[in-house]
Design a protein around this motif. Structure first.
Motif, PDB file in Angstrom:
ATOM      1  N   GLN A  73      -8.930 -58.191-137.953  1.00  0.00           N
ATOM      2  CA  GLN A  73      -9.040 -59.330-138.863  1.00  0.00           C
ATOM      3  C   GLN A  73     -10.325 -59.241-139.659  1.00  0.00           C
ATOM      4  OE1 GLN A  73      -9.813 -63.140-136.726  1.00  0.00           O
ATOM      5  NE2 GLN A  73      -9.832 -61.881-134.883  1.00  0.00           N
ATOM      6  N   PHE A  74     -10.240 -59.689-140.906  1.00  0.00           N
ATOM      7  CA  PHE A  74     -11.414 -59.718-141.770  1.00  0.00           C
ATOM      8  C   PHE A  74     -12.201 -60.982-141.461  1.00  0.00           C
ATOM      9  CE2 PHE A  74     -13.621 -60.727-145.761  1.00  0.00           C
ATOM     10  CZ  PHE A  74     -14.284 -59.530-145.971  1.00  0.00           C
ATOM     11  N   TYR A  75     -13.462 -60.804-141.104  1.00  0.00           N
ATOM     12  CA  TYR A  75     -14.274 -61.959-140.725  1.00  0.00           C
ATOM     13  C   TYR A  75     -15.731 -61.658-141.052  1.00  0.00           C
ATOM     14  CZ  TYR A  75     -16.076 -59.634-136.516  1.00  0.00           C
ATOM     15  OH  TYR A  75     -16.723 -58.781-135.660  1.00  0.00           O
ATOM     16  N   THR A  76     -16.609 -62.581-140.703  1.00  0.00           N
ATOM     17  CA  THR A  76     -18.017 -62.466-141.073  1.00  0.00           C
ATOM     18  C   THR A  76     -18.638 -61.150-140.611  1.00  0.00           C
ATOM     19  OG1 THR A  76     -18.349 -64.857-141.078  1.00  0.00           O
ATOM     20  CG2 THR A  76     -20.302 -63.501-140.785  1.00  0.00           C
ATOM     21  N   GLY A  77     -18.311 -60.703-139.399  1.00  0.00           N
ATOM     22  CA  GLY A  77     -18.918 -59.484-138.868  1.00  0.00           C
ATOM     23  C   GLY A  77     -18.651 -58.268-139.732  1.00  0.00           C
ATOM     24  N   THR A  78     -17.400 -58.123-140.178  1.00  0.00           N
ATOM     25  CA  THR A  78     -17.048 -56.991-141.034  1.00  0.00           C
ATOM     26  C   THR A  78     -17.787 -57.071-142.362  1.00  0.00           C
ATOM     27  OG1 THR A  78     -14.829 -57.173-140.066  1.00  0.00           O
ATOM     28  CG2 THR A  78     -15.100 -55.660-141.890  1.00  0.00           C
ATOM     29  N   LEU A  79     -17.780 -58.279-142.955  1.00  0.00           N
ATOM     30  CA  LEU A  79     -18.463 -58.465-144.241  1.00  0.00           C
ATOM     31  C   LEU A  79     -19.956 -58.230-144.104  1.00  0.00           C
ATOM     32  CD1 LEU A  79     -18.315 -59.377-147.213  1.00  0.00           C
ATOM     33  CD2 LEU A  79     -18.605 -61.731-146.402  1.00  0.00           C
ATOM     34  N   LEU A  80     -20.566 -58.740-143.037  1.00  0.00           N
ATOM     35  CA  LEU A  80     -22.000 -58.583-142.829  1.00  0.00           C
ATOM     36  C   LEU A  80     -22.384 -57.116-142.723  1.00  0.00           C
ATOM     37  CD1 LEU A  80     -24.836 -59.625-142.224  1.00  0.00           C
ATOM     38  CD2 LEU A  80     -24.150 -59.967-139.846  1.00  0.00           C
ATOM     39  N   ALA A 126     -16.045 -65.940-143.954  1.00  0.00           N
ATOM     40  CA  ALA A 126     -15.097 -64.924-144.403  1.00  0.00           C
ATOM     41  C   ALA A 126     -13.776 -64.974-143.644  1.00  0.00           C
ATOM     42  CB  ALA A 126     -15.717 -63.536-144.268  1.00  0.00           C
ATOM     43  N   GLY A 127     -13.811 -65.388-142.394  1.00  0.00           N
ATOM     44  CA  GLY A 127     -12.590 -65.441-141.601  1.00  0.00           C
ATOM     45  C   GLY A 127     -11.569 -66.448-142.107  1.00  0.00           C
ATOM     46  N   ALA A 173      -8.239 -42.809-137.516  1.00  0.00           N
ATOM     47  CA  ALA A 173      -6.806 -43.073-137.333  1.00  0.00           C
ATOM     48  C   ALA A 173      -6.558 -43.856-136.047  1.00  0.00           C
ATOM     49  CB  ALA A 173      -6.028 -41.757-137.307  1.00  0.00           C
ATOM     50  N   VAL A 174      -7.269 -43.518-134.978  1.00  0.00           N
ATOM     51  CA  VAL A 174      -7.137 -44.250-133.718  1.00  0.00           C
ATOM     52  C   VAL A 174      -7.634 -45.686-133.886  1.00  0.00           C
ATOM     53  CG1 VAL A 174      -7.978 -44.398-131.336  1.00  0.00           C
ATOM     54  CG2 VAL A 174      -7.280 -42.190-132.282  1.00  0.00           C
ATOM     55  N   MET A 175      -8.733 -45.864-134.615  1.00  0.00           N
ATOM     56  CA  MET A 175      -9.256 -47.211-134.864  1.00  0.00           C
ATOM     57  C   MET A 175      -8.233 -48.071-135.597  1.00  0.00           C
ATOM     58  SD  MET A 175     -12.545 -48.338-137.206  1.00  0.00           S
ATOM     59  CE  MET A 175     -11.617 -47.987-138.728  1.00  0.00           C
ATOM     60  N   ILE A 176      -7.597 -47.502-136.622  1.00  0.00           N
ATOM     61  CA  ILE A 176      -6.593 -48.243-137.383  1.00  0.00           C
ATOM     62  C   ILE A 176      -5.389 -48.569-136.514  1.00  0.00           C
ATOM     63  CG2 ILE A 176      -4.981 -48.085-139.319  1.00  0.00           C
ATOM     64  CD1 ILE A 176      -7.087 -46.370-140.761  1.00  0.00           C
ATOM     65  N   ALA A 177      -4.961 -47.599-135.690  1.00  0.00           N
ATOM     66  CA  ALA A 177      -3.818 -47.829-134.798  1.00  0.00           C
ATOM     67  C   ALA A 177      -4.127 -48.928-133.790  1.00  0.00           C
ATOM     68  CB  ALA A 177      -3.446 -46.529-134.083  1.00  0.00           C
ATOM     69  N   ALA A 178      -5.350 -48.940-133.262  1.00  0.00           N
ATOM     70  CA  ALA A 178      -5.743 -49.977-132.305  1.00  0.00           C
ATOM     71  C   ALA A 178      -5.757 -51.350-132.968  1.00  0.00           C
ATOM     72  CB  ALA A 178      -7.118 -49.654-131.714  1.00  0.00           C
ATOM     73  N   ALA A 179      -6.259 -51.401-134.202  1.00  0.00           N
ATOM     74  CA  ALA A 179      -6.280 -52.674-134.931  1.00  0.00           C
ATOM     75  C   ALA A 179      -4.854 -53.169-135.176  1.00  0.00           C
ATOM     76  CB  ALA A 179      -7.016 -52.505-136.256  1.00  0.00           C
ATOM     77  N   TRP A 180      -3.978 -52.256-135.547  1.00  0.00           N
ATOM     78  CA  TRP A 180      -2.583 -52.637-135.789  1.00  0.00           C
ATOM     79  C   TRP A 180      -1.919 -53.135-134.506  1.00  0.00           C
ATOM     80  CZ3 TRP A 180       0.912 -54.086-139.085  1.00  0.00           C
ATOM     81  CH2 TRP A 180       2.269 -54.028-138.727  1.00  0.00           C
ATOM     82  N   SER A 181      -2.206 -52.463-133.396  1.00  0.00           N
ATOM     83  CA  SER A 181      -1.596 -52.876-132.125  1.00  0.00           C
ATOM     84  C   SER A 181      -2.064 -54.266-131.723  1.00  0.00           C
ATOM     85  CB  SER A 181      -1.924 -51.862-131.028  1.00  0.00           C
ATOM     86  OG  SER A 181      -3.303 -51.884-130.698  1.00  0.00           O
ATOM     87  N   ALA A 182      -3.337 -54.569-131.953  1.00  0.00           N
ATOM     88  CA  ALA A 182      -3.853 -55.899-131.637  1.00  0.00           C
ATOM     89  C   ALA A 182      -3.223 -56.953-132.534  1.00  0.00           C
ATOM     90  CB  ALA A 182      -5.376 -55.920-131.783  1.00  0.00           C
ATOM     91  N   PHE A 183      -3.045 -56.615-133.807  1.00  0.00           N
ATOM     92  CA  PHE A 183      -2.417 -57.555-134.739  1.00  0.00           C
ATOM     93  C   PHE A 183      -0.955 -57.788-134.364  1.00  0.00           C
ATOM     94  CE2 PHE A 183       0.121 -58.202-138.604  1.00  0.00           C
ATOM     95  CZ  PHE A 183      -0.462 -59.369-139.095  1.00  0.00           C
ATOM     96  N   SER A 198      -5.351 -60.369-143.782  1.00  0.00           N
ATOM     97  CA  SER A 198      -6.640 -60.176-143.124  1.00  0.00           C
ATOM     98  C   SER A 198      -6.724 -58.807-142.454  1.00  0.00           C
ATOM     99  CB  SER A 198      -6.859 -61.290-142.100  1.00  0.00           C
ATOM    100  OG  SER A 198      -8.133 -61.200-141.511  1.00  0.00           O
ATOM    101  N   LEU A 199      -5.626 -58.363-141.840  1.00  0.00           N
ATOM    102  CA  LEU A 199      -5.611 -57.053-141.178  1.00  0.00           C
ATOM    103  C   LEU A 199      -5.965 -55.948-142.164  1.00  0.00           C
ATOM    104  CD1 LEU A 199      -4.890 -55.000-138.913  1.00  0.00           C
ATOM    105  CD2 LEU A 199      -2.521 -55.134-139.739  1.00  0.00           C
ATOM    106  N   TRP A 200      -5.263 -55.924-143.302  1.00  0.00           N
ATOM    107  CA  TRP A 200      -5.476 -54.846-144.261  1.00  0.00           C
ATOM    108  C   TRP A 200      -6.844 -54.949-144.919  1.00  0.00           C
ATOM    109  CZ3 TRP A 200      -2.306 -51.418-142.933  1.00  0.00           C
ATOM    110  CH2 TRP A 200      -1.028 -51.762-142.485  1.00  0.00           C
ATOM    111  N   ALA A 201      -7.318 -56.171-145.132  1.00  0.00           N
ATOM    112  CA  ALA A 201      -8.661 -56.343-145.677  1.00  0.00           C
ATOM    113  C   ALA A 201      -9.703 -55.817-144.698  1.00  0.00           C
ATOM    114  CB  ALA A 201      -8.918 -57.817-145.990  1.00  0.00           C
TER     115      ALA A 201
END
Length: 324
Positions: free
Chosen positions: A107-114, A49-50, A20-30, A58-61
């Motif tokens: 953001q959804f990018y190569t690192g997440t996909l890899l 992928a980016g 939950a903290v990870m998702i909140a941090a991602a949302w705050s950055a977005f 991209s955020l939700w992905a």
């Protein structure tokens, strides 16, 4: 009291809270509108992928991909008894590591996909242990890696890793090598044969040596995150070595795959530092598994102190990045 704190860190409740903290941090950055400045070099054949999704999707992905990755790691641990424990500590640690880099997690990018592809390949390889006739799994592993390499060359780093994994899983044979070769060829055969990509469009992106371009003063937080995750992984492997050597052959093979993947990832970051972000989630995955194994092997009443210090370090990196 201290035993309860330790048990909490190993529980699913801590895992849910960390995610939950990870998702909140991602949302705050977005929401802050400060995405990471990632290299956008086209892949050898297809866009990375980016470039696949607009920012609002991209955020939700990315969140979905990170949750899927965590789900894969939970499956691997439960199904193959990787850590010899049902502890959820590795989820807590991985989520904390991802929280330290919210501009990437948002953001959804190569690192997440890899990282998702690697976890899928590891699950397939584990499932083929001591079953040399299971060549479909080997074929699928190399199809996934090769297809990813069409979008970003960083995937190709793991082709030799998966070949070594075949040896670790004791399935290596000439037929296995043929299945791997066919898996590597198949995506390119389809891309070129169906006319999706023309031969003239193929290109080999360059790499940039860390020692020739790195300027830690330009983005010290990201550099510190990479160094911390690499240090956590390396220290955990060294401190766990004697204990893991006492495992049975199957468990040693499983652990060896994670160790090999982690060290190759660190080497890839050093050689291809311009694309370091592409390897960081995979490094975090390996570091979280190895660190969790260390704390499981040394699960005493005071182990919560070490866990707390590690979580505090990544939280400090997040605060540094957010308010610098």
């Amino acid at each position: 009291m201290t035993a309860r704190i330790t048990d909490f860190f190993h529980s699913r409740y801590a895992a849910f809270a960390a995610v939950a903290v990870m998702i909140a941090a991602a949302w705050s950055a977005f929401a802050a509108g400060n995405p990471a400045n990632l290299p956008v070099d086209p892949g050898p054949a297809l866009p990375p992928a980016g470039c696949w999704l607009p920012a609002e999707f991209s955020l939700w992905a990315s969140i979905a991909a990170n949750i899927a990755l965590i789900g894969l790691l939970v499956f691997i641990n439960r199904h193959f008894n990787l850590l010899r424990s049902l502890s959820a500590l590795f989820v807590v640690l991985f989520a904390a590591m991802q929280t330290a880099i919210p501009e990437l997690t948002s953001q959804f990018y190569t690192g997440t996909l890899l990282a998702v592809v690697l976890a899928s390949c590891i699950a397939l390889m584990f499932g083929s242990y001591m079953m040399p006739t299971q060549r479909r799994e080997v074929f699928l592993v190399f199809v996934l890696i090769s297809a990813g390499a069409a979008t970003q060359l960083s995937f190709a780093v793991y082709i030799p890793v998966m070949l070594l994994c075949c040896m670790q899983m004791r399935v290596m044979s000439w037929r296995t090598l043929l299945a791997a070769l066919l898996g590597i060829i198949t995506p390119w055969w389809l891309l070129l044969g169906l006319g999706i990509v023309e031969p003239a469009q193929l290109r080999i992106p360059g790499t940039t040596d860390i020692f020739s371009i790195i300027d830690f003063s330009a983005d010290p937080q990201s550099a510190a995150t990479i160094l911390l995750s690499a240090g956590v992984f390396t220290a955990s492997v060294l401190l766990d070595f004697l204990r893991t050597m006492a495992y049975n052959a199957r468990s040693r093979s499983y652990n060896g795959v994670i160790v090999l993947t982690g060290f190759v990832t660190i080497a890839a970051i050093a050689v291809d530092f311009r694309n370091a972000a592409a390897y960081l989630p995979a490094l975090n995955m390996c570091a979280a598994l190895q660190a969790a194994q260390f704390f499981i092997l040394h699960r005493g009443e005071r182990s919560w102190i070490g866990i707390s210090c590690l979580l505090a370090a990544y939280l400090s990196l997040f605060i540094w990045k957010s308010f610098a």
